[in-house]
Motif scaffolding. Sequence first.
Motif, PDB file in Angstrom:
ATOM      1  N   LEU A 231      -4.204  -8.961  -3.213  1.00  0.00           N
ATOM      2  CA  LEU A 231      -5.175  -8.139  -3.943  1.00  0.00           C
ATOM      3  C   LEU A 231      -4.568  -6.803  -4.354  1.00  0.00           C
ATOM      4  N   VAL A 232      -3.828  -6.181  -3.423  1.00  0.00           N
ATOM      5  CA  VAL A 232      -3.248  -4.875  -3.728  1.00  0.00           C
ATOM      6  C   VAL A 232      -2.229  -4.999  -4.862  1.00  0.00           C
ATOM      7  N   VAL A 233      -1.377  -6.019  -4.787  1.00  0.00           N
ATOM      8  CA  VAL A 233      -0.385  -6.210  -5.847  1.00  0.00           C
ATOM      9  C   VAL A 233      -1.076  -6.524  -7.169  1.00  0.00           C
ATOM     10  N   ALA A 234      -2.156  -7.304  -7.118  1.00  0.00           N
ATOM     11  CA  ALA A 234      -2.880  -7.652  -8.348  1.00  0.00           C
ATOM     12  C   ALA A 234      -3.439  -6.419  -9.040  1.00  0.00           C
ATOM     13  N   SER A 235      -3.745  -5.385  -8.256  1.00  0.00           N
ATOM     14  CA  SER A 235      -4.295  -4.165  -8.869  1.00  0.00           C
ATOM     15  C   SER A 235      -3.289  -3.472  -9.768  1.00  0.00           C
ATOM     16  N   ARG A 236      -2.002  -3.817  -9.633  1.00  0.00           N
ATOM     17  CA  ARG A 236      -0.960  -3.214 -10.463  1.00  0.00           C
ATOM     18  C   ARG A 236      -0.502  -4.158 -11.572  1.00  0.00           C
ATOM     19  N   ARG A 237      -1.164  -5.276 -11.727  1.00  0.00           N
ATOM     20  CA  ARG A 237      -0.815  -6.257 -12.746  1.00  0.00           C
ATOM     21  C   ARG A 237      -1.934  -6.346 -13.786  1.00  0.00           C
ATOM     22  N   THR A 238      -1.622  -6.968 -14.894  1.00  0.00           N
ATOM     23  CA  THR A 238      -2.618  -7.228 -15.925  1.00  0.00           C
ATOM     24  C   THR A 238      -2.445  -8.654 -16.425  1.00  0.00           C
TER      25      THR A 238
ATOM     26  N   ALA B 122     -13.257  -3.091  -6.017  1.00  0.00           N
ATOM     27  CA  ALA B 122     -13.688  -1.820  -6.608  1.00  0.00           C
ATOM     28  C   ALA B 122     -12.754  -0.683  -6.182  1.00  0.00           C
ATOM     29  N   LEU B 123     -12.381  -0.651  -4.913  1.00  0.00           N
ATOM     30  CA  LEU B 123     -11.477   0.394  -4.433  1.00  0.00           C
ATOM     31  C   LEU B 123     -10.105   0.288  -5.090  1.00  0.00           C
ATOM     32  N   LEU B 124      -9.698  -0.942  -5.419  1.00  0.00           N
ATOM     33  CA  LEU B 124      -8.408  -1.159  -6.066  1.00  0.00           C
ATOM     34  C   LEU B 124      -8.504  -1.084  -7.590  1.00  0.00           C
ATOM     35  N   ARG B 125      -9.714  -0.790  -8.078  1.00  0.00           N
ATOM     36  CA  ARG B 125      -9.956  -0.651  -9.517  1.00  0.00           C
ATOM     37  C   ARG B 125      -9.614  -1.917 -10.284  1.00  0.00           C
TER      38      ARG B 125
ATOM     39  N   ALA C 273      -0.503 -12.356 -15.043  1.00  0.00           N
ATOM     40  CA  ALA C 273       0.143 -11.970 -13.790  1.00  0.00           C
ATOM     41  C   ALA C 273      -0.898 -11.553 -12.759  1.00  0.00           C
ATOM     42  N   GLN C 274      -1.906 -10.818 -13.206  1.00  0.00           N
ATOM     43  CA  GLN C 274      -2.980 -10.434 -12.284  1.00  0.00           C
ATOM     44  C   GLN C 274      -3.788 -11.650 -11.851  1.00  0.00           C
ATOM     45  N   THR C 275      -4.042 -12.542 -12.785  1.00  0.00           N
ATOM     46  CA  THR C 275      -4.806 -13.750 -12.444  1.00  0.00           C
ATOM     47  C   THR C 275      -4.085 -14.562 -11.369  1.00  0.00           C
ATOM     48  N   ARG C 276      -2.779 -14.733 -11.530  1.00  0.00           N
ATOM     49  CA  ARG C 276      -2.021 -15.508 -10.533  1.00  0.00           C
ATOM     50  C   ARG C 276      -2.111 -14.866  -9.154  1.00  0.00           C
ATOM     51  N   MET C 277      -1.996 -13.552  -9.092  1.00  0.00           N
ATOM     52  CA  MET C 277      -2.055 -12.885  -7.795  1.00  0.00           C
ATOM     53  C   MET C 277      -3.445 -12.982  -7.174  1.00  0.00           C
ATOM     54  N   LEU C 278      -4.477 -12.891  -7.974  1.00  0.00           N
ATOM     55  CA  LEU C 278      -5.844 -12.985  -7.447  1.00  0.00           C
ATOM     56  C   LEU C 278      -6.151 -14.399  -6.954  1.00  0.00           C
ATOM     57  N   VAL C 279      -5.676 -15.393  -7.687  1.00  0.00           N
ATOM     58  CA  VAL C 279      -5.863 -16.778  -7.236  1.00  0.00           C
ATOM     59  C   VAL C 279      -5.122 -17.004  -5.919  1.00  0.00           C
ATOM     60  N   ALA C 280      -3.889 -16.513  -5.841  1.00  0.00           N
ATOM     61  CA  ALA C 280      -3.124 -16.647  -4.601  1.00  0.00           C
ATOM     62  C   ALA C 280      -3.832 -15.945  -3.448  1.00  0.00           C
TER      63      ALA C 280
ATOM     64  N   LEU D 181       0.809  -1.214   0.000  1.00  0.00           N
ATOM     65  CA  LEU D 181       0.000   0.000   0.000  1.00  0.00           C
ATOM     66  C   LEU D 181       0.849   1.274   0.000  1.00  0.00           C
ATOM     67  N   PHE D 182       1.893   1.292   0.863  1.00  0.00           N
ATOM     68  CA  PHE D 182       2.596   2.548   1.101  1.00  0.00           C
ATOM     69  C   PHE D 182       4.123   2.439   1.079  1.00  0.00           C
ATOM     70  N   GLY D 183       4.678   1.299   0.699  1.00  0.00           N
ATOM     71  CA  GLY D 183       6.111   1.215   0.517  1.00  0.00           C
ATOM     72  C   GLY D 183       6.840   0.456   1.613  1.00  0.00           C
ATOM     73  N   ASP D 184       8.119   0.194   1.352  1.00  0.00           N
ATOM     74  CA  ASP D 184       8.933  -0.639   2.237  1.00  0.00           C
ATOM     75  C   ASP D 184       9.120  -0.040   3.622  1.00  0.00           C
ATOM     76  N   VAL D 185       9.362   1.271   3.689  1.00  0.00           N
ATOM     77  CA  VAL D 185       9.626   1.881   4.992  1.00  0.00           C
ATOM     78  C   VAL D 185       8.421   1.715   5.909  1.00  0.00           C
ATOM     79  N   ALA D 186       7.232   2.014   5.399  1.00  0.00           N
ATOM     80  CA  ALA D 186       6.020   1.854   6.201  1.00  0.00           C
ATOM     81  C   ALA D 186       5.795   0.389   6.557  1.00  0.00           C
ATOM     82  N   GLY D 187       6.096  -0.515   5.623  1.00  0.00           N
ATOM     83  CA  GLY D 187       5.896  -1.945   5.893  1.00  0.00           C
ATOM     84  C   GLY D 187       6.797  -2.462   6.990  1.00  0.00           C
ATOM     85  N   VAL D 188       8.091  -2.135   6.903  1.00  0.00           N
ATOM     86  CA  VAL D 188       9.027  -2.594   7.931  1.00  0.00           C
ATOM     87  C   VAL D 188       8.695  -1.953   9.272  1.00  0.00           C
TER      88      VAL D 188
END
Length: 549
Positions: free
Chosen positions: A201-208, A245-248, A211-218, A148-155
């Motif tokens: 789901l968030v990562v899938a929103s940046r794929r097509t 919907a929020l992730l388009r 690649a998006q299908t694999r992330m959504l299945v996971a 959502l917001f990058g590595d620094v926020a995640g760590v």
Amino acid sequence: MAQTTSDQPAVDEAGAGADPDDPPRDLPARAAARLTARLAGRVRRTRRVVWLSLLVAAATVLMQWVIMTPPLYFDPYYVWLAARDWPDVPLTQWPFDEVPHQVTRIGLVLPARLVQEVIGDGQAAFFVVAALGGCAFFVGTYLVVRSLFGDVAGVASAAVLLVHPFFTMTNPFGREITWSTGLVLPDMPGAGLFTIGMAGLVVASRRTGRAQTRMLVAAGVFMASAFLVREFLAFLFLPIPVYLALLRIPWRRNVTVGAPMLAILAVNLVHNQIVWGSPLAGLISAAEHGGQSRDVVTRGLAARSFLRAMHDWNALGLVFTAALALTIVGWAVTRDRRLALVLVWFFTLAVPLTLFSGVLDPNDISLRAWLQRYWFAVLPALLGGGFGSLILMFRMLPSGLVSRLRLGTLVVPVLAVALGGTYVVAAVRAVPDLPRDNAWSELRGYLAGHRDITLICADRRLAQTLTFYTRDVWGDPVWRGEIRDFPHYMPQVPRNATEGPMLYTRWRGMESPIAGGWRPDPAHGWRLMWRSSDGVLQLWNPPPQPPQD
């Protein structure tokens, strides 16, 4: 053999007069150099998210080792027995009839059984299963906040949780707040699996495409697996179309997420039918769990369950309510879809938790939402929303002001280090001297050298933990005597519990004392046989028994 000029130096280095058919003398060194270069290249190509995930996982295992809570009694113990006995887990027989809702969670029971098969059913296996659940939770926190917001926020989010008293003060033989790190319970692994699914789901929103299908299945696989560990997390499945919907992500992709979830549900139903004779055994056990609470419950108290869980146990629970407030303010100011996603995530679970904790009926409690561990599944969302709000609102500041006041290069880094250091110090100070499992390990050594002791009596809590320490860490027996237990809530210690040495501890914190406060009294003939170096455990010899008629 013909050689190019680029090959010639290698031949010269091999030595004049060498047989051209012999391999060069430094071939092993060259092979090692090539291997080193290949590994270095692979390390450089490995994405940063992998290394940081491994770092968070390593920190999780280290923290669990530092805390080293012994394998505890009741729910974790019964789950461990169910894993050992699976598929022979009769829900109508003791001890499984005490907690059928725990032992039907196959997402917890089956992995525990697998680990037992590999390394035995002792303390080491218990540690591994607990560590896997902890890694899922803390790494999942890093992954979803990073996405959502990058590595620094995640760590930073993972670090805040790792040292928080909610995840360090877990030992009832010292002082406890809740049971979390180091224990085989559903809360952390269930929350972790769902959180990893949300990251997908968030990562899938940046794929097509594929690649998006694999992330959504996971994502669907991880979310459905979370249900197999903690049933009420199914509430978080209801707004999956809203998440997308929020992730388009296109509406039709709901099917891609839902298909693996339905497949895992079908496997669960088949398993339950085979093992327990009812496909809905898990749901029935969960629905029947609850009733009148031993705690005082009113509708007003139940409505404040989240605030009570965060504030009643430790002052640092303020971190999470402050993160919620920041997220609300951040969304109101920025209208960022990611913050909206965090709020939907939080309130989707908060509403049913609050309702079923006594708002609907104070005399029929299904979920004890005043306990912190019921909220673990939204803590990653809250921290992500808090850090994300700060990041987004900072970016809204005029660039000239940021440069003139050196906000980005000096003020913010210094402030972050100061606040982070203050938080870590406060978190560490909030943890009293950790007893770890030192007393229990010492008892294991004592029993190994005193096999003439054939009977130990203890209240049921101590007795269940003791079963891990009459064996070595791999599960092989070091003492083969009888453990005779009794319920701690009995008005007095039963007579047959005074026929052998009594294992005793002074219960503290949330745990009730033995028999209303009973303790071995030297004035009544009890004699101390052994005590741990930290005084946590004691073994007492009972007074002489009167002759039987």
